[in-house]
Structures are given as C-alpha cells and as structure tokens.
Design an enzyme around this catalytic site. Structure first.
Site, PDB file in Angstrom:
ATOM      1  N   ASP A 199       0.820  -1.207   0.000  1.00 45.32           N
ATOM      2  CA  ASP A 199       0.000   0.000   0.000  1.00 45.32           C
ATOM      3  C   ASP A 199       0.858   1.262   0.000  1.00 45.32           C
ATOM      4  O   ASP A 199       1.931   1.304   0.599  1.00 45.32           O
ATOM      5  CB  ASP A 199      -0.885  -0.024   1.249  1.00 45.32           C
ATOM      6  CG  ASP A 199      -1.766   1.214   1.377  1.00 45.32           C
ATOM      7  OD1 ASP A 199      -2.595   1.424   0.483  1.00 45.32           O
ATOM      8  OD2 ASP A 199      -1.602   1.954   2.362  1.00 45.32           O
ATOM      9  N   GLU A 216       1.104  -0.398  -5.118  1.00 40.23           N
ATOM     10  CA  GLU A 216       0.167   0.698  -5.373  1.00 40.23           C
ATOM     11  C   GLU A 216       1.012   1.970  -5.441  1.00 40.23           C
ATOM     12  O   GLU A 216       1.380   2.538  -4.418  1.00 40.23           O
ATOM     13  CB  GLU A 216      -0.880   0.812  -4.261  1.00 40.23           C
ATOM     14  CG  GLU A 216      -1.923   1.869  -4.586  1.00 40.23           C
ATOM     15  CD  GLU A 216      -2.469   2.607  -3.377  1.00 40.23           C
ATOM     16  OE1 GLU A 216      -3.432   3.367  -3.543  1.00 40.23           O
ATOM     17  OE2 GLU A 216      -1.914   2.451  -2.266  1.00 40.23           O
TER      18      GLU A 216
END
Length: 621
Positions: free
Chosen positions: A302, A355
């Site tokens: 993330d 990401e």
C-alpha cells in the site's frame, strides 16, 4: 539460529525472521518474552498472570542490543500481556503492546495474547510446488479484492469467521472466474473504519474473524481449490495510538523524531524510519511471516508513492531533502528493493504488487537492472482516465477520446495491473454503477462496457467486490454487499457478463499471455472519436488473435468496416449487448465473414455491427 547471531542480524537490519527472536515464545516452563526498547531504563511484562503489576516480572537487557528478555513460568497460551517500559531519560512509564505479538484480544481491547502453537496441517504442497514454477507474466491473473468483514454477513450483522467465509467465498470466486483473492489488510487494527490500513499488529491476524489457525485453514482451502490469496500489506505508515508502536520506548523508535520526516499529516500517522536497521528487520520479518507462516501468495504493498517521496503531500518547508538535496527517500527505496529481493528469493512464485501513483521509473523491473523489484504495479493512470471518461455524457466523449488511447503510450513500461479498486467506491465517489451517466438502460450498458474495456485491455485485472454485479450504493465496511440485487434481472445479467469476461480472459491466450508485451496489442483504429469507436487486436504468444471493437456512444454502428489480419469466418465470442447480459440484442448473428481486400493497412476486412454502448469480441473460426 543462535540468539547471539539473531541479535547481531537484527541490529544489522538483516534478520528477516526476527519473529523467531522477539515477541512471546512458548517453550520449557512458561513463556519467554523479548522486546526491543533501547532507550528504556527498565522493562517489565505485565499480564493476567501477574495481576498487571510491573514489579513482578522484570526483563533483563541482552548486552547492548537494546533487546530485553524474561521467562515467565506463570504465563500460558492465551495469557494476555503488555510491556511496561520506563524511559531512561525522562522516567516516564509507558504501557505498550508487543510489536511482535502474534495475536490480540478482540477490539476494543488491545492487549496481546500468547498464541498457542499452530495446529493446522497444511494440504497445499501441490499448489506451492506449482506456484514456484509458474510463469505469472504469461498467465491469467484476475484478482477479486475483498474486505473480509463486509463481503457477506450473518443475518444478525455479525461477520463470517474464516472457516465460514471459506464455504461461501471460495466457490463464489471460482464460479466468477477469478484466479486470486486479495484481502484488504487483515493485520490487527483497532478501528473498523480504517479497513485495516492503520495497522497496530504487524504479525497478528485480526481477531475479528477467528484464530490464526482459522486463517491458515481459509488460505489452505483456497489453495486446494486452485485460488491464490494476496495480502494487502502496509509498511508505509502506522497509527499514533499511544499503546502501540508510536514513541515505543519514550522516543521516536520506529518513526522519525522530526515530523517533517516522520508524520503523515493527511492520514494522522507516523512514517517508519527505514534507515534504522532494527526497523528494517521488523518490516522484512513481517513480510516473511505472512508468506511463510500463512502461505500467502504475495503482497500488495500500500501507498508506495508516499514512501518514495520525502515531499509527498507536503508544501515547501514541510519536508527535508535527502543527502543529495533531492526529494527521493533513499532509505525507503533501499528498503523496497531489499523487500522485493527477499520475497522473490525466499518464496518463488510469490508476487509483490505496488500501489504506486506516480511515474517513478522501473517500479516493476528487477533490482539488478536498477528497478524497485516489484512483480507488478497498479495502473492508476488507466483507472483514473477510464473512470473519468465513462462518467462523461456520451455526447461529450468525442472531445476526450485520448483519455482511453493515451494509456497505450506507456502500457508496457511496467508490468501493470488494471484496478477498479475499493478507493473508487467510497468517500462520496459513488459505486461503479453510480458513476455511469444517462438513464437506467444507458447506466447498465455503460457499466457492461467498462467491464469489457478492463477485461479486453492488456494488463492483469483487479475488481473490488460488488463491482461485478453492479452494487448501487457506495461500499461501507459496516454492512455486507447488497446481495439482494442479484434477484433483479439487470444485476443478475451484469453478474453473468462479469463471469463470462473473466473466463474468456482466463481461457484465451490472446487475452493474457502477452499482457505485458507490446507485441500482444495492436490498434486497428484509435482515431474514430466522431463515432466513439475503438478497435484493436490482442495477440497470444502462440500466434492466436482476437478482434475487439467498442462503441462508447448510444448510437448503433452497423456495417462498420474493420481491417483484420486474415480472411475467413469470425465467431462472435462475446457481445455485451446480448439480451443475456441485459442488452438490446443487437449483434452479428454469431458469425460474420471477412474477405480479402486491404483496409486500414490490413490484408482483409469485415463489416461488423457494434451495438450502442457495447463491445464485441471476435475470433477467427
């Protein structure tokens, strides 16, 4: 590994299994507790075995390693515990949870507990052996992104436990044609509303859905059914809860002291100090733990962009440059390279997916070539451009044709995943269906077209739960998906289309074997903005090909001539306007002829009907 060597590697930032050293360990009489607190004058373990009194079980320092240790005969599996830490400089007394705890009590409690030894007997050896040898770059990878607590719930609103979820989610995902599940963070977190992205337990599966062995059983069942499982993992930041990692021993231990380096103002979280050796050991060991102890098939990392840039979401004067005067976080870059090298070396076939929302070069290129070493990267540009385009009234789309075509300019610079993720269906953004313009017929047709656009465009795929059947409301972690919608014909039809697209992507080499190679894609025509038509070829590594034509306007196009590589009979494999999918059934009768005759620079041509707000997929019969 002997303790002296383990301590040495931990202090050097090279202990990738520090969970074997630190935390709570059963063995002999009681439990041995170890914790890193280098700025402590005194450390005790407190728990339900000593009345939570800090004078009963003090820990002793292990040389100058900063690690403290004690064995407590009274502690047992299931015992709740914390550490009481006295700072050597201020005398402040802190009560902290164990950073290496393998389990926490159910929220709102936040004490760790001594996790008993794993009892689960794994049955996924065949899966792991196949995974070690699979060529994921040329294989179909189609990810169903799931928040475990809100996919489906009991009638009383309680979430399913892992074993209950396995009975329902696994057959559903397989029936829909997905190859992998991706779980939003299930690392322990105190606040449901954070969806797991504010992690406090980097080695502990959340207690919300059962025990660690229950999670093992879930993943094992997925593997034995042929379904991979990815973990959304958050090494970019951690929350400020005073009982967790923040200022752990009274100093900025896991984070930076200077808020210009150590604080995410947007999220109210701390940034890890990636340059500190023991923090690197902590994070590398967390990644290793989930992949080794739970057999996850990879990590979706993330907020990578926030890790890479020192000035991420900061104004001038709010950040500090690196030693060269630049904005790159050199310590984070080194950590990410080390992470990816470790995962790929220790767990063959496991994926790491970034990401990353900027144009940082070579995110998904090997470290030995100067890349960050991720397997793949989310294509945020494709997602944002596509959603912006389909949200426009079709009458205006002719002026924005480039929002769909521009992506091919950079599509092969990385190994891209095309995501339609959870972030796009929250915080007032509306559901995928809710973004679509026009009357009801056009909204459903537009969503069918978006699903086809994703499935038939080069790149691996990711769909957040609910998008596959046209969830109408925004997603909320507080309730299950609106499954009752599947009783309505329009939503059931979308559901069928999603499954058929997934199966075509999985079964046709032309749609997946060259997802990352420019040789796998050719525009037939990308210039017909007047009619809102895009047409292209997908080529398989085996030489097979398919023809795709999309009509982004509500105006039907009949006898639309396309250049194709060969003459012959072309079979209509899919038409999103089929009545079976809720459309108007305007199509090509199942097959159409292509004749010799140069058109669009190709030796043969055919005349195809492209339905309004529809996509057709053709293959030479």
């Amino acid at each position: 590994m002997q303790h002296a060597q383990a301590l040495y590697l931990f202090n050097e930032g090279r202990n990738i299994q520090a969970y074997r050293l630190l935390g709570a360990h059963l063995g002999g009489p009681g439990v041995t507790f170890r914790v890193w607190a280098p700025n402590a004058a005194r450390v005790s373990v407190i728990g339900d075995f000593n009345g939570w009194h800090g004078d009963v079980h003090p820990l002793l320092p292990l040389g100058d390693s900063g690690v403290w240790e004690a064995t407590v005969a009274e502690a047992r599996p299931g015992s709740l515990y914390r550490f009481e830490i006295t700072n050597r400089h201020t005398g402040d007394k802190l009560v902290k949870s164990d950073p290496y705890a393998r389990g926490f009590e159910l929220r709102p409690g936040s004490a760790a507990y001594v996790v008993p030894p794993a009892q689960h007997v794994w049955g996924d050896a065949d899966w792991l052996a196949r995974r070690a040898g699979w060529d994921w770059q040329q294989a179909p990878v189609n990810i169903y992104e799931v928040h475990a607590g809100s996919w489906m719930r009991h009638p009383d609103g309680k979430p399913y436990l892992w074993r209950e979820l396995a009975e329902r989610l696994i057959p559903y995902a397989l029936q829909q044609g997905y190859t992998h599940l991706e779980l939003l963070p299930i690392t322990e977190h105190p606040l449901d509303e954070s969806w797991g992205y504010q992690t406090t337990g980097y080695f502990a599966p959340t207690s919300r859905y059962g025990s660690p062995d229950d999670l093992r059983a879930f993943i094992d069942a997925c593997h034995q059914a042929g379904l991979g499982v990815l973990l959304d993992w958050v090494p970019g930041h951690f929350p400020q809860d005073d009982w967790a990692l923040a200022r752990f021993d009274g100093t900025a231990l896991y984070e930076h002291e200077d808020p210009r380096l150590g604080l995410h103002a947007d999220w109210g979280t701390h940034i890890f100090n990636y340059g500190r050796h023991e923090v690197r050991s902590f994070l590398l060991s967390s990644a290793h733990w989930w992949l080794s102890e739970f057999h996850f098939d990879g990590l979706r990392v993330d907020a990578v962009a926030s890790m890479l840039y020192l000035d991420y979401s900061r104004q001038a004067g709010q950040w500090l440059p690196n030693r060269h005067g630049g904005r790159e976080n050199l310590d984070a870059i080194d950590f990410l390279k080390e992470l990816n090298a470790m995962v790929h070396a220790e767990f063959p076939g496991a994926l790491t997916i970034a990401e990353e929302s900027t144009a940082w070069p070579q995110v998904s290129r090997p470290t030995y070539l100067g890349g960050l070493g991720f397997s793949m990267k989310w294509n945020m540009g494709w997602m944002n451009d596509s959603l912006r385009y389909v949200a426009r009234d079709p009458i205006h789309r002719r002026w924005h044709h480039d929002e769909l075509t521009f992506g091919q300019m950079y599509a092969y610079s990385e190994n891209f995943v095309l995501p339609l993720s959870h972030d796009e269906v929250v915080h007032g953004k509306g559901s995928l269906l809710g973004k679509m313009p026009g009357d009801d017929w056009q909204r459903y047709a537009n969503l069918r077209l978006l699903l086809a656009w994703q499935a038939l465009t080069p790149g691996k795929k990711l769909m957040f739960m609910g998008g596959e059947f046209g969830q109408q409301r925004e997603w909320s972690e507080a309730r299950e998906l609106d499954w009752a919608l599947l009783t309505k014909p329009a939503h059931a039809a979308l559901h069928h289309l999603s499954a058929d697209l997934n199966r075509l992507y999985r079964d046709l080499p032309a749609l997946h074997s060259q997802d990352f190679a420019s040789l796998g894609f050719e525009w037939i025509d990308c210039h017909d903005s007047e009619h809102g038509i895009l047409s292209w070829l997908r080529w398989g590594k085996d030489g097979s090909f398919v023809v795709v034509a999309c009509n982004f306007t509500p105006v039907p196009q009949t006898a639309y001539r396309l250049g194709v590589p060969e003459a012959g009979t072309y079979i209509e494999l899919l038409n999103t306007d089929s009545a079976y999918y809720g459309g108007s059934n305007l199509g090509n009768g199942g097959a159409l002829p292509a004749v010799m005759g140069e058109w669009m620079g190709r030796p043969a041509n055919l005349c195809v009907t492209i339905p309004p707000l529809g996509a057709v997929l053709l293959r030479l019969g």
